[in-house]
Design a protein around this motif. Structure first.
Motif, short mmCIF file in Angstrom:
data_model
loop_
_atom_site.label_atom_id
_atom_site.label_comp_id
_atom_site.label_asym_id
_atom_site.label_seq_id
_atom_site.Cartn_x
_atom_site.Cartn_y
_atom_site.Cartn_z
N ARG A 20 49.74 56.29 24.09
CA ARG A 20 49.46 55.05 24.81
C ARG A 20 48.35 55.27 25.84
O ARG A 20 47.40 54.48 25.94
N LEU A 21 48.47 56.34 26.61
CA LEU A 21 47.47 56.64 27.63
C LEU A 21 46.11 56.94 27.01
O LEU A 21 45.07 56.53 27.54
N GLN A 22 46.10 57.64 25.89
CA GLN A 22 44.83 57.95 25.22
C GLN A 22 44.17 56.69 24.67
O GLN A 22 42.95 56.56 24.72
N ARG A 23 44.98 55.76 24.14
CA ARG A 23 44.40 54.48 23.67
C ARG A 23 43.76 53.74 24.84
O ARG A 23 42.66 53.20 24.72
N GLU A 24 44.46 53.71 25.96
CA GLU A 24 43.93 53.05 27.15
C GLU A 24 42.64 53.71 27.60
O GLU A 24 41.65 53.03 27.91
N LEU A 25 42.62 55.03 27.64
CA LEU A 25 41.42 55.77 28.05
C LEU A 25 40.27 55.49 27.08
O LEU A 25 39.13 55.27 27.51
N SER A 26 40.55 55.45 25.80
CA SER A 26 39.51 55.16 24.81
C SER A 26 38.93 53.77 25.01
O SER A 26 37.71 53.58 25.00
N HIS A 30 35.00 53.08 26.09
CA HIS A 30 34.06 52.28 25.30
C HIS A 30 33.59 51.04 26.05
O HIS A 30 32.45 50.60 25.88
N ALA A 31 34.43 50.48 26.90
CA ALA A 31 34.05 49.28 27.65
C ALA A 31 33.07 49.59 28.78
O ALA A 31 32.23 48.75 29.12
N ASN A 32 33.18 50.79 29.37
CA ASN A 32 32.42 51.09 30.58
C ASN A 32 31.37 52.17 30.44
O ASN A 32 30.61 52.41 31.38
N GLU A 33 31.35 52.85 29.31
CA GLU A 33 30.41 53.95 29.13
C GLU A 33 29.66 53.75 27.81
O GLU A 33 30.03 54.31 26.78
N PRO A 34 28.59 52.96 27.85
CA PRO A 34 27.89 52.57 26.62
C PRO A 34 27.28 53.74 25.85
O PRO A 34 27.02 53.62 24.66
N VAL A 38 31.64 58.02 20.27
CA VAL A 38 33.00 58.14 19.73
C VAL A 38 33.89 58.77 20.78
O VAL A 38 33.49 59.73 21.45
N TYR A 39 35.07 58.22 20.96
CA TYR A 39 36.13 58.88 21.72
C TYR A 39 37.40 58.58 20.96
O TYR A 39 37.85 57.44 20.90
N ASP A 40 37.96 59.60 20.32
CA ASP A 40 39.08 59.37 19.43
C ASP A 40 40.10 60.49 19.55
O ASP A 40 39.79 61.59 20.01
N ILE A 41 41.30 60.20 19.14
CA ILE A 41 42.38 61.17 19.15
C ILE A 41 43.03 61.20 17.77
O ILE A 41 43.19 60.16 17.14
N ARG A 58 25.73 60.25 23.63
CA ARG A 58 24.29 60.21 23.32
C ARG A 58 23.54 61.41 23.88
O ARG A 58 22.56 61.87 23.30
N ASN A 59 24.00 61.90 25.04
CA ASN A 59 23.32 63.05 25.66
C ASN A 59 24.27 63.70 26.67
O ASN A 59 25.38 63.23 26.89
#
Length: 64
Positions: A20-26, A30-34, A38-41, A58-59
């Motif tokens: 649950r926490l990892q889904r929230e973090l993902s 994605h919403a705040n760090e364009p 990919v950020y996945d578990i 990206r870098n």
């Protein structure tokens, strides 16, 4: 491009909360760090208390 891969072992019985926490973090990532591509578990099929977290950016600045 910068990538990280982390293997995490979660205490038995805490898997659902961890997911649950990892889904929230993902979602927040994605919403705040364009520049996060990919950020996945992923959960291990062989050991349900082991997860792999994968991030691609990206870098180096985006990773930091």
């Amino acid at each position: 491009m910068t990538v990280f891969i982390a293997t995490l072992r979660i205490k038995a019985g805490q898997e659902q909360e961890f997911e649950r926490l990892q889904r929230e973090l993902s979602e927040l990532t994605h919403a705040n760090e364009p520049d996060t591509i990919v950020y996945d578990i992923l959960r291990s099929r062989d050991d349900p208390s082991t997860y792999v977290v994968y991030g691609r950016f990206r870098n180096e600045a985006a990773f930091q």
